[in-house]
Design an enzyme around this catalytic site. Sequence first.
Site, PDB file in Angstrom:
ATOM      1  N   ASN A 207       0.861  -1.185   0.000  1.00  0.00           N
ATOM      2  CA  ASN A 207       0.000   0.000   0.000  1.00  0.00           C
ATOM      3  C   ASN A 207       0.902   1.241   0.000  1.00  0.00           C
ATOM      4  OD1 ASN A 207       0.831   0.437   2.716  1.00  0.00           O
ATOM      5  ND2 ASN A 207      -0.870  -0.779   3.492  1.00  0.00           N
ATOM      6  N   LYS A 209       1.573   3.494   2.237  1.00  0.00           N
ATOM      7  CA  LYS A 209       2.407   3.633   3.439  1.00  0.00           C
ATOM      8  C   LYS A 209       3.610   2.701   3.344  1.00  0.00           C
ATOM      9  CE  LYS A 209       2.125   3.375   8.514  1.00  0.00           C
ATOM     10  NZ  LYS A 209       3.119   2.316   8.758  1.00  0.00           N
ATOM     11  N   GLU A 210       3.366   1.465   2.939  1.00  0.00           N
ATOM     12  CA  GLU A 210       4.461   0.507   2.808  1.00  0.00           C
ATOM     13  C   GLU A 210       5.425   0.904   1.694  1.00  0.00           C
ATOM     14  OE1 GLU A 210       1.920  -3.413   4.311  1.00  0.00           O
ATOM     15  OE2 GLU A 210       1.953  -2.837   2.189  1.00  0.00           O
ATOM     16  N   ASP A 280      -5.328  -8.753   1.456  1.00  0.00           N
ATOM     17  CA  ASP A 280      -5.387 -10.195   1.210  1.00  0.00           C
ATOM     18  C   ASP A 280      -6.272 -10.495   0.002  1.00  0.00           C
ATOM     19  OD1 ASP A 280      -3.855 -10.504   3.492  1.00  0.00           O
ATOM     20  OD2 ASP A 280      -5.553 -11.037   4.774  1.00  0.00           O
TER      21      ASP A 280
END
Length: 334
Positions: A207, A209-210, A280
Site C-alpha cells: 500500500n 504507506k508501505e 489479502d
Amino acid sequence: MRLDRSQAESLLQRMEGRRVAVLGDVMLDEYLFGEVSRISPEAPVPIVRVLKERAVLGGAANVAANLKALGTEPLLIGTLQKDVAGDRLLGLLTGLGISISGLVLDTSRPTIIKTRVIGQQQQMLRIDREDPGQPEAAVLLGLKDRLERALGSASALIVSDYDKGTVNGPVMEAVRTMCAERNIPWIVDPKPGHKALYRGATLMTPNTKEAAELTARPARSDMEVTVAGRALMDELGLKGLLVTRSERGMALFSPQAEHSAPWMIPTEAREVFDVSGAGDTVIAAFSSAIAAGADWREAAMLANAAAGVVVGKVGTATVTPDEILAHYHEQEAN
C-alpha cells in the site's frame, strides 16, 4: 479502462480450480462485538458488554480463504501450534475445504491470535497473542518440504508476510530457487522491514504507506508513486509492482509498459466500512487471475473490483465470483 461484466465472468471461470500456493504467517482473527454504555470506575476506559463473538481465518490463512472463495484451490504453507487457537484454525480451514497438509507443527510458540474488540461498530482495541521470530531448524526444513510439494502443482505462489517468522531468509532463498526452476511467478504482500527478502520477486503489492517505508520516499501523489515505484523495482529487481492507494485506487507497473509510468486504476469502492484484510483480497484475486493466464492489467482490474466489494463488509472477509459479477452489474447499471 475496466473489465466489462462478460470479460470478468470469463476470467473468473478460467480461474476455477487453478492451484495457487500461499506461504506466510497463519493466524486466527477473533472478533468480540458489543455495546458501550458507560465508563469503567476502575480506569477512564469504556466498558464493552460482549454480545457476539466470531472467529475467522487471518493472515496467510485469510489469503487462502480468499482464494477458495474465488474458486481457486489454495495450497497453504505455514506453522501453527496444537493449542486451542490451532484447533479452531484447523476447524475453519477444513470447514472451507482448504487442505491442511502444508501446515507444519511448531511446538515452540503459540498459534497467533489477533482479537479485535468492536463497540458500536467501531474497533476499540486489538489484542495480539504471538511469539514472533524465525522458527527452529526442524520447522524450517518442514516449511521447505511443504513448499516444494506445493510448487509441484501450483501455477503461482503468494508470499503473505506479516513479520511473524514464517517468511525468513532460508525459506525465501528456497522460494527464489524453486520458483526459478519451475518458472512460477511469486507475488509478495510485503513488510518493509523484510525488504531484502523480496529481491527478484515477480511482483509486490504494497500500500502507499508501505511503498513510502520501503523506499524512504513519499508515495501519495501520482508522481510520487511513479518515482518511488521505479526506485523500488530497480533496487529489488522486480518485474512489476501493484501499489494499492485506498480511495485513489491502484497503480500498476507492468513489463508491458516497460515501467515508464504506472497504469493508474481508479477505485471501484462505493462505500467503505472496513479495510481489514483488503490487501489479502487484492493479492488473492490478482494471483488467481495470473494463474489463469490473464495479463497483468486484467488481473489488476479484477483485483480492484474484488477490493471494491470486500471493503463494503465489516471485519476480515472474502468475496465470491457472484459478488464480483453483481458489482459489475451494479456499476454498469449506474
